[in-house]
Scaffold this active site. Sequence first.
Site, PDB file in Angstrom:
ATOM      1  N   GLY A  34      19.964  15.773  56.722  1.00 21.39           N
ATOM      2  CA  GLY A  34      18.714  15.395  56.059  1.00 21.39           C
ATOM      3  C   GLY A  34      17.714  16.534  56.046  1.00 21.39           C
ATOM      4  O   GLY A  34      18.066  17.689  56.257  1.00 21.39           O
ATOM      5  N   GLY A  39      19.394  24.291  49.279  1.00 16.99           N
ATOM      6  CA  GLY A  39      20.713  24.650  49.807  1.00 16.99           C
ATOM      7  C   GLY A  39      21.615  23.432  49.813  1.00 16.99           C
ATOM      8  O   GLY A  39      22.761  23.476  49.342  1.00 16.99           O
ATOM      9  N   HIS A  40      21.085  22.317  50.315  1.00 17.00           N
ATOM     10  CA  HIS A  40      21.870  21.079  50.329  1.00 17.00           C
ATOM     11  C   HIS A  40      22.201  20.626  48.901  1.00 17.00           C
ATOM     12  O   HIS A  40      23.340  20.231  48.616  1.00 17.00           O
ATOM     13  CB  HIS A  40      21.085  19.954  51.020  1.00 17.00           C
ATOM     14  CG  HIS A  40      20.764  20.216  52.469  1.00 17.00           C
ATOM     15  ND1 HIS A  40      19.487  20.438  52.911  1.00 17.00           N
ATOM     16  CD2 HIS A  40      21.554  20.258  53.557  1.00 17.00           C
ATOM     17  CE1 HIS A  40      19.507  20.612  54.235  1.00 17.00           C
ATOM     18  NE2 HIS A  40      20.742  20.511  54.655  1.00 17.00           N
ATOM     19  N   GLN A  64      25.656  17.254  68.693  1.00 19.11           N
ATOM     20  CA  GLN A  64      25.766  18.695  68.451  1.00 19.11           C
ATOM     21  C   GLN A  64      24.530  19.460  68.934  1.00 19.11           C
ATOM     22  O   GLN A  64      24.446  20.672  68.761  1.00 19.11           O
ATOM     23  CB  GLN A  64      26.057  18.995  66.981  1.00 19.11           C
ATOM     24  CG  GLN A  64      24.904  18.749  66.023  1.00 19.11           C
ATOM     25  CD  GLN A  64      25.345  18.918  64.575  1.00 19.11           C
ATOM     26  OE1 GLN A  64      26.078  18.116  64.022  1.00 19.11           O
ATOM     27  NE2 GLN A  64      24.882  19.988  63.935  1.00 19.11           N
ATOM     28  N   GLY A 150      28.275  24.687  53.597  1.00 25.09           N
ATOM     29  CA  GLY A 150      27.602  25.927  53.213  1.00 25.09           C
ATOM     30  C   GLY A 150      28.115  27.118  54.010  1.00 25.09           C
ATOM     31  O   GLY A 150      28.334  27.030  55.219  1.00 25.09           O
ATOM     32  N   SER A 188      16.697  26.681  55.215  1.00 20.64           N
ATOM     33  CA  SER A 188      17.137  25.949  56.402  1.00 20.64           C
ATOM     34  C   SER A 188      16.087  24.897  56.719  1.00 20.64           C
ATOM     35  O   SER A 188      14.879  25.146  56.554  1.00 20.64           O
ATOM     36  CB  SER A 188      17.269  26.910  57.591  1.00 20.64           C
ATOM     37  OG  SER A 188      17.319  26.184  58.808  1.00 20.64           O
TER      38      SER A 188
HETATM   39  P1  AMP Z   1      22.563  20.701  57.811  1.00 27.20           P
HETATM   40  O1  AMP Z   1      21.774  19.593  57.212  1.00 27.20           O
HETATM   41  O2  AMP Z   1      21.730  21.856  58.293  1.00 27.20           O
HETATM   42  O3  AMP Z   1      23.571  20.237  58.828  1.00 27.20           O
HETATM   43  O4  AMP Z   1      23.414  21.315  56.626  1.00 27.20           O
HETATM   44  C1  AMP Z   1      24.277  20.518  55.856  1.00 27.20           C
HETATM   45  C2  AMP Z   1      25.114  21.401  55.004  1.00 27.20           C
HETATM   46  O5  AMP Z   1      24.283  22.192  54.151  1.00 27.20           O
HETATM   47  C3  AMP Z   1      25.950  22.397  55.831  1.00 27.20           C
HETATM   48  O6  AMP Z   1      27.226  22.511  55.239  1.00 27.20           O
HETATM   49  C4  AMP Z   1      25.172  23.679  55.691  1.00 27.20           C
HETATM   50  O7  AMP Z   1      25.969  24.834  55.824  1.00 27.20           O
HETATM   51  C5  AMP Z   1      24.639  23.546  54.277  1.00 27.20           C
HETATM   52  N1  AMP Z   1      23.475  24.406  54.091  1.00 27.20           N
HETATM   53  C6  AMP Z   1      22.380  24.475  54.872  1.00 27.20           C
HETATM   54  N2  AMP Z   1      21.534  25.437  54.415  1.00 27.20           N
HETATM   55  C7  AMP Z   1      22.122  25.973  53.329  1.00 27.20           C
HETATM   56  C8  AMP Z   1      21.768  26.999  52.410  1.00 27.20           C
HETATM   57  N3  AMP Z   1      20.637  27.682  52.522  1.00 27.20           N
HETATM   58  N4  AMP Z   1      22.613  27.289  51.394  1.00 27.20           N
HETATM   59  C9  AMP Z   1      23.787  26.599  51.256  1.00 27.20           C
HETATM   60  N5  AMP Z   1      24.177  25.618  52.088  1.00 27.20           N
HETATM   61  C10 AMP Z   1      23.368  25.307  53.108  1.00 27.20           C
END
Ligand code: AMP
Length: 290
Positions: A34, A39-40, A64, A150, A188
């Site tokens: 969330g 990126g998401h 985690q 990602g 991020s």
């Molecule tokens: P998270 O919510 O941080 O666990 O991320 C969920 C997914 O989004 C994971 O596969 C991350 O690698 C991907 N992700 C997070 N930040 C980015 C970004 N800047 N560009 C591409 N994918 C991303």
Amino acid sequence: MATPLVIRDRNVMRKLILTNRTMGRRIGFVPTMGSLHAGHTSLVDQAVAECDDVVTSIFVNPSQFGPQEDFEQYPRDFDADFNLLAQHDVRWIFAPDVHEMYPPGDSTRIEISGPAEPYEGTLRPGHFSGVATIVFRLLQAAPSHAVYFGAKDWQQVLVVRKMVHDLKLDVEVVTCPTVRDTDGLALSSRNTYLSKSERKRAPTIYAALEQAEQNWCQGLAIDTIEQKLKDMLSAKEIQIDYADIVHTESLKKISEVSPNTPAIFLIACRVGSTRLIDNILLPSQALSSC
Ligand code: AMP
């Protein structure tokens, strides 16, 4: 675009997906914690382009996070996430609560050696066990044809691929490129922790990685390339946890610039108290691609 359906129950989610699979539909799955950003949604967009239906999970996974880490503080805004996903053609949002994914008394974990051991595995003990455990359970709830991750979290991708291989899970793991802000900072959810002055310094991380890429292409020695990156970050008071050029798959340190070795520069660092990770793939095959 249709409004996404929110599902909180693992079995309901599973039945819906299995029903749609039997109708011949290809299902893509994007797991997230969330606090969604571009990126998401780039992962979602790729899944939408390649699949008939897309399910996104929103779940801040406690297993985690280490005891001193930011689980409580982690940003959560379900309504904003829902609205964003609604604009990106997601069909289902799987948003279970903690007890749905970890029933009271739960003590089952997946442990992975190899790619889960160095770097984040050493600095965040238990992190990848938590990641593997939740990805496995999410894939049980959302048995999809393809799952999207990602490249920003490079080691995470390797860990998930290893689990999928070892457990013979019937899912394709798709890796998507890192999305960055206009100044180069990788998007991020944790960027929201940065103060104004920290946010100004943070783009140095990617600038230093780009400089390293150029130095790699010019054939500088690995130690020199790594030192130059460290100097650039130190000048901005960015503390380095690790900054190593490694083999993209084995994560073993590379000692010599070689045109045929698939290499990636991995970095984890702290800007103030915010820990950020990033990486850059270093051109291989022909150095002329530099
Ligand atoms: P998270 O919510 O941080 O666990 O991320 C969920 C997914 O989004 C994971 O596969 C991350 O690698 C991907 N992700 C997070 N930040 C980015 C970004 N800047 N560009 C591409 N994918 C991303």
